[in-house]
Structure formats: structure tokens, C-alpha cells
Motif scaffolding. Structure first.
Motif, PDB file in Angstrom:
ATOM      1  N   MET A 119     -34.523 -14.695  69.944  1.00 58.11           N
ATOM      2  CA  MET A 119     -33.667 -15.418  69.004  1.00 58.11           C
ATOM      3  C   MET A 119     -33.468 -14.555  67.767  1.00 58.11           C
ATOM      4  SD  MET A 119     -36.687 -18.091  68.002  1.00 58.11           S
ATOM      5  CE  MET A 119     -37.243 -18.089  69.704  1.00 58.11           C
ATOM      6  N   MET A 120     -32.662 -15.047  66.817  1.00 48.58           N
ATOM      7  CA  MET A 120     -32.413 -14.354  65.548  1.00 48.58           C
ATOM      8  C   MET A 120     -31.887 -12.936  65.783  1.00 48.58           C
ATOM      9  SD  MET A 120     -33.139 -16.544  63.145  1.00 48.58           S
ATOM     10  CE  MET A 120     -33.426 -15.596  61.670  1.00 48.58           C
ATOM     11  N   LYS A 121     -30.940 -12.798  66.708  1.00 46.08           N
ATOM     12  CA  LYS A 121     -30.440 -11.480  67.096  1.00 46.08           C
ATOM     13  C   LYS A 121     -29.813 -10.729  65.930  1.00 46.08           C
ATOM     14  CE  LYS A 121     -31.484 -11.895  71.507  1.00 46.08           C
ATOM     15  NZ  LYS A 121     -32.554 -11.070  72.120  1.00 46.08           N
ATOM     16  N   ALA A 122     -28.984 -11.407  65.124  1.00 44.89           N
ATOM     17  CA  ALA A 122     -28.310 -10.740  64.013  1.00 44.89           C
ATOM     18  C   ALA A 122     -29.311 -10.272  62.965  1.00 44.89           C
ATOM     19  CB  ALA A 122     -27.271 -11.670  63.386  1.00 44.89           C
ATOM     20  N   TYR A 123     -30.301 -11.101  62.695  1.00 47.38           N
ATOM     21  CA  TYR A 123     -31.335 -10.766  61.716  1.00 47.38           C
ATOM     22  C   TYR A 123     -32.111  -9.542  62.176  1.00 47.38           C
ATOM     23  CZ  TYR A 123     -35.292 -11.657  58.530  1.00 47.38           C
ATOM     24  OH  TYR A 123     -36.268 -11.563  57.563  1.00 47.38           O
ATOM     25  N   ILE A 124     -32.503  -9.533  63.429  1.00 45.44           N
ATOM     26  CA  ILE A 124     -33.256  -8.413  63.980  1.00 45.44           C
ATOM     27  C   ILE A 124     -32.411  -7.147  63.967  1.00 45.44           C
ATOM     28  CG2 ILE A 124     -34.252  -7.496  66.109  1.00 45.44           C
ATOM     29  CD1 ILE A 124     -35.227 -10.375  66.686  1.00 45.44           C
ATOM     30  N   ALA A 125     -31.124  -7.252  64.323  1.00 49.26           N
ATOM     31  CA  ALA A 125     -30.259  -6.075  64.356  1.00 49.26           C
ATOM     32  C   ALA A 125     -30.158  -5.419  62.988  1.00 49.26           C
ATOM     33  CB  ALA A 125     -28.869  -6.472  64.851  1.00 49.26           C
ATOM     34  N   VAL A 126     -30.058  -6.232  61.948  1.00 44.86           N
ATOM     35  CA  VAL A 126     -29.982  -5.692  60.589  1.00 44.86           C
ATOM     36  C   VAL A 126     -31.291  -5.005  60.220  1.00 44.86           C
ATOM     37  CG1 VAL A 126     -29.981  -6.395  58.157  1.00 44.86           C
ATOM     38  CG2 VAL A 126     -28.181  -7.193  59.700  1.00 44.86           C
ATOM     39  N   ARG A 127     -32.407  -5.626  60.522  1.00 45.77           N
ATOM     40  CA  ARG A 127     -33.698  -5.023  60.198  1.00 45.77           C
ATOM     41  C   ARG A 127     -33.917  -3.731  60.990  1.00 45.77           C
ATOM     42  NH1 ARG A 127     -36.254  -7.515  55.649  1.00 45.77           N
ATOM     43  NH2 ARG A 127     -34.789  -9.217  55.270  1.00 45.77           N
ATOM     44  N   GLU A 128     -33.466  -3.686  62.221  1.00 41.91           N
ATOM     45  CA  GLU A 128     -33.583  -2.458  63.012  1.00 41.91           C
ATOM     46  C   GLU A 128     -32.751  -1.338  62.392  1.00 41.91           C
ATOM     47  OE1 GLU A 128     -34.468  -3.670  67.609  1.00 41.91           O
ATOM     48  OE2 GLU A 128     -32.437  -4.028  66.876  1.00 41.91           O
ATOM     49  N   LYS A 129     -31.576  -1.671  61.877  1.00 40.15           N
ATOM     50  CA  LYS A 129     -30.742  -0.655  61.221  1.00 40.15           C
ATOM     51  C   LYS A 129     -31.436  -0.113  59.983  1.00 40.15           C
ATOM     52  CE  LYS A 129     -26.244  -2.355  62.819  1.00 40.15           C
ATOM     53  NZ  LYS A 129     -24.950  -2.971  62.424  1.00 40.15           N
ATOM     54  N   CYS A 130     -32.071  -1.001  59.223  1.00 39.24           N
ATOM     55  CA  CYS A 130     -32.802  -0.552  58.032  1.00 39.24           C
ATOM     56  C   CYS A 130     -33.989   0.318  58.425  1.00 39.24           C
ATOM     57  CB  CYS A 130     -33.256  -1.752  57.212  1.00 39.24           C
ATOM     58  SG  CYS A 130     -31.908  -2.639  56.388  1.00 39.24           S
ATOM     59  N   GLU A 131     -34.679  -0.054  59.481  1.00 38.38           N
ATOM     60  CA  GLU A 131     -35.787   0.774  59.954  1.00 38.38           C
ATOM     61  C   GLU A 131     -35.289   2.168  60.336  1.00 38.38           C
ATOM     62  OE1 GLU A 131     -38.254  -0.854  62.975  1.00 38.38           O
ATOM     63  OE2 GLU A 131     -38.568  -2.770  61.947  1.00 38.38           O
ATOM     64  N   ALA A 132     -34.127   2.228  60.986  1.00 41.01           N
ATOM     65  CA  ALA A 132     -33.556   3.524  61.386  1.00 41.01           C
ATOM     66  C   ALA A 132     -33.223   4.371  60.163  1.00 41.01           C
ATOM     67  CB  ALA A 132     -32.315   3.309  62.244  1.00 41.01           C
ATOM     68  N   LEU A 133     -32.693   3.744  59.126  1.00 38.18           N
ATOM     69  CA  LEU A 133     -32.380   4.478  57.894  1.00 38.18           C
ATOM     70  C   LEU A 133     -33.643   5.055  57.260  1.00 38.18           C
ATOM     71  CD1 LEU A 133     -29.783   2.032  56.294  1.00 38.18           C
ATOM     72  CD2 LEU A 133     -29.301   4.305  57.221  1.00 38.18           C
ATOM     73  N   ILE A 134     -34.725   4.286  57.301  1.00 42.64           N
ATOM     74  CA  ILE A 134     -35.995   4.763  56.753  1.00 42.64           C
ATOM     75  C   ILE A 134     -36.478   5.983  57.533  1.00 42.64           C
ATOM     76  CG2 ILE A 134     -38.439   4.181  56.430  1.00 42.64           C
ATOM     77  CD1 ILE A 134     -37.437   1.237  55.993  1.00 42.64           C
ATOM     78  N   ARG A 135     -36.422   5.900  58.858  1.00 42.09           N
ATOM     79  CA  ARG A 135     -36.859   7.030  59.683  1.00 42.09           C
ATOM     80  C   ARG A 135     -36.008   8.271  59.405  1.00 42.09           C
ATOM     81  NH1 ARG A 135     -40.325   5.450  63.723  1.00 42.09           N
ATOM     82  NH2 ARG A 135     -40.385   3.221  64.209  1.00 42.09           N
ATOM     83  N   GLU A 136     -34.701   8.063  59.316  1.00 39.92           N
ATOM     84  CA  GLU A 136     -33.785   9.184  59.093  1.00 39.92           C
ATOM     85  C   GLU A 136     -33.970   9.818  57.720  1.00 39.92           C
ATOM     86  OE1 GLU A 136     -30.010   7.381  59.715  1.00 39.92           O
ATOM     87  OE2 GLU A 136     -30.386   7.015  61.852  1.00 39.92           O
ATOM     88  N   SER A 137     -34.499   9.048  56.768  1.00 38.49           N
ATOM     89  CA  SER A 137     -34.662   9.558  55.403  1.00 38.49           C
ATOM     90  C   SER A 137     -35.753  10.613  55.293  1.00 38.49           C
ATOM     91  CB  SER A 137     -34.996   8.403  54.450  1.00 38.49           C
ATOM     92  OG  SER A 137     -36.356   7.984  54.610  1.00 38.49           O
ATOM     93  N   GLY A 138     -36.712  10.587  56.208  1.00 35.79           N
ATOM     94  CA  GLY A 138     -37.823  11.512  56.153  1.00 35.79           C
ATOM     95  C   GLY A 138     -38.944  11.081  55.217  1.00 35.79           C
ATOM     96  N   MET A 139     -38.834   9.914  54.596  1.00 34.58           N
ATOM     97  CA  MET A 139     -39.884   9.441  53.694  1.00 34.58           C
ATOM     98  C   MET A 139     -41.120   8.994  54.452  1.00 34.58           C
ATOM     99  SD  MET A 139     -38.042   7.168  50.705  1.00 34.58           S
ATOM    100  CE  MET A 139     -37.153   6.085  51.848  1.00 34.58           C
ATOM    101  N   ASN A 140     -42.278   9.107  53.815  1.00 40.39           N
ATOM    102  CA  ASN A 140     -43.468   8.433  54.312  1.00 40.39           C
ATOM    103  C   ASN A 140     -43.272   6.935  54.086  1.00 40.39           C
ATOM    104  OD1 ASN A 140     -44.878  10.859  54.927  1.00 40.39           O
ATOM    105  ND2 ASN A 140     -45.447  11.061  52.774  1.00 40.39           N
ATOM    106  N   ALA A 141     -43.538   6.151  55.092  1.00 42.81           N
ATOM    107  CA  ALA A 141     -43.211   4.727  54.981  1.00 42.81           C
ATOM    108  C   ALA A 141     -44.114   3.879  55.852  1.00 42.81           C
ATOM    109  CB  ALA A 141     -41.759   4.485  55.379  1.00 42.81           C
ATOM    110  N   THR A 142     -44.312   2.647  55.405  1.00 40.41           N
ATOM    111  CA  THR A 142     -44.947   1.612  56.222  1.00 40.41           C
ATOM    112  C   THR A 142     -43.919   0.522  56.461  1.00 40.41           C
ATOM    113  OG1 THR A 142     -47.158   2.031  55.338  1.00 40.41           O
ATOM    114  CG2 THR A 142     -46.786  -0.097  56.387  1.00 40.41           C
ATOM    115  N   ILE A 143     -43.689   0.184  57.721  1.00 41.62           N
ATOM    116  CA  ILE A 143     -42.775  -0.879  58.111  1.00 41.62           C
ATOM    117  C   ILE A 143     -43.608  -2.012  58.680  1.00 41.62           C
ATOM    118  CG2 ILE A 143     -40.902  -1.535  59.661  1.00 41.62           C
ATOM    119  CD1 ILE A 143     -39.979   1.414  59.567  1.00 41.62           C
ATOM    120  N   LEU A 144     -43.549  -3.167  58.023  1.00 43.81           N
ATOM    121  CA  LEU A 144     -44.312  -4.332  58.471  1.00 43.81           C
ATOM    122  C   LEU A 144     -43.391  -5.268  59.231  1.00 43.81           C
ATOM    123  CD1 LEU A 144     -45.220  -3.649  55.214  1.00 43.81           C
ATOM    124  CD2 LEU A 144     -47.153  -4.959  56.058  1.00 43.81           C
TER     125      LEU A 144
END
Length: 228
Positions: A122-147
Motif C-alpha cells: 500500500m501507499m505506493k505514491a508515498y513510497i515512490a517519493v521516498r525511494e526517489k529521495c533515497e536515490a538522490l542521497i546515494r547519488e550525492s555521495g554524502m555519508n548518510a543514514t536512511i531510516l
């Protein structure tokens, strides 16, 4: 655990989790700079440094992030539901994208992002947006914690307590164990501990914390960062 003081820049500080996290961080000796819209300034906990700006526009605050070296991104639509798909894209996604851009430009060393557990039925749109943000974090090269919590139990968020017996059973059946644990419930206290852990113990690379990790997070309850 890193026992040094962490200067923290935080968005979403007037929200359900953010307001309580600010109070905890301040009590533990970590200075907090909180981004807030002018009309919401009075909702912030006392003791933090206030930056007036728009979380949907990095240009409104990117020059005010320093001296923070940790960035905690908590902006999101309140009370998510499938009916709020457009809001997820216009608020959660934009705020996440702008936060990553601002953090990179400020040379942030530790980025902390509250995403959501997935995959889920469920919550497909919500998850899709959060996945896009996670991808941006990975692409940034920053050290990060994703909860990745699913639902946070606490004041005003009590109704899922009725599901706990069902979760208890599903976590013990081999066929449903993995999904029940991934989409399990966490308490507000567990969520705050996990966020504090992410602040005080910065990741090297990108660290993921799912529901089991959030539940098991431990912090030194007697810890207070040294002044100076």
C-alpha cells in the motif's frame, strides 16, 4: 559511538517527531539550527537557533546551514494516506531534493533522512517519493543514514496498538515473518533513539536502518556532549 558535540541543522522541527528530537538533542548537548517558515516559528521548542526559510527552496536557507555538520531531514506531509499522492510529490519530494542540494553545497558530513519501509502492498505514491529521495542521497555521495519506519506509535497515534497481537503472530510464521518485521510498528521512543544514534554515530557511506534496526537502536542515556 562518537562522543563529540554534533552541530545539527534540522528541517521539520515543528512536527510530531522533529519537535521532540530537537528537545532530546539539546538536552544531550548538541546545538540545533532549525529551519522553519515564519508563520510557524512559535511552534519550535525553545533553545534552538532559528532559521526562517522555505524547505521547498534551498536558496532560502543554504547559506545558513553552517556551522552544522549534520543535516536531519524530517519534512513531510502530516498523516500520510493514499489520498495525498499529489502532496507527497509537491512537498516531500521537493523538500527532499532541496535538502540534498543544500546539504551538498554546505559540505555536510552526516545526512540523516527519515524514509519509509518498503516494499509494501500500500501507499505506493508515498513510497515512490521516498525511494526517489533515497536515490538522490546515494547519488550525492554524502555519508548518510536512511531510516525506514512504517508506523510510529505515540501520542495521537494509538489505533495500531490493536494490531500488535496480529503482528506478534505474523512475525512467528515463516511465510510472513520477513514482511511483518519490515512493516512492523515502532514506538516514538524507539524512533527518537534511532535518530539520535544516527546523529551521534555518523555513517561511513550510506547506512540503512529498517524497523528491526530502529527497534534495537541503543544510545548512552547518560551521555552529554562536551561543551566547546
Amino acid at each position: 559511538m562518537n562522543t563529540a558535540k554534533q552541530d545539527v541543522f534540522l528541517t521539520g522541527g515543528t512536527g510530531y517527531v522533529g519537535s521532540r528530537l530537537i528537545e532530546r538533542l539539546l538536552k544531550r548537548g548538541h546545538p540545533v539550527i532549525a529551519l522553519v517558515r515564519p508563520q510557524s516559528q512559535g511552534k519550535l521548542p525553545g533553545g534552538c537557533q532559528v532559521v526562517l526559510g522555505n524547505p521547498l527552496d534551498a536558496n532560502s536557507y543554504r547559506e545558513r546551514i553552517r556551522p552544522a555538520t549534520t543535516f536531519v531531514q524530517l519534512v513531510g506531509v502530516a498523516h500520510p494516506s493514499p489520498a495525498k499522492a499529489a502532496e507527497f510529490r509537491s512537498i516531500d519530494l521537493v523538500a527532499g531534493r532541496e535538502a540534498v542540494a543544500a546539504a551538498v553545497s554546505a559540505g555536510i558530513e552526516n545526512f540523516v533522512y527519515m524514509s519509509v519501509a518498503h516494499p509494501a502492498p500500500m501507499m505506493k505514491a508515498y513510497i515512490a517519493v521516498r525511494e526517489k529521495c533515497e536515490a538522490l542521497i546515494r547519488e550525492s555521495g554524502m555519508n548518510a543514514t536512511i531510516l525506514r519506519p512504517w508506523y510510529i506509535l505515540g501520542p495521537g497515534h494509538h489505533w495500531p496498538y490493536a494490531l500488535l497481537p496480529a503482528y506478534w503472530l505474523l512475525e512467528r510464521l515463516p511465510a510472513t515473518r520477513e514482511g511483518a518485521r519490515r512493516l512492523g510498528l515502532v514506538t516514538l521512543e524507539q524512533m527518537l533513539r534511532a535518530l539520535i544514534h544516527a546523529v551521534e554515530s555518523p555513517a561511513m557511506g550510506v547506512r540503512l536502518m529498517g524497523v528491526p534496526d530502529i527497534r534495537e537502536s541503543r544510545i548512552n542515556t547518560a551521555f552529554h556532549a562536551p561543551v566547546g
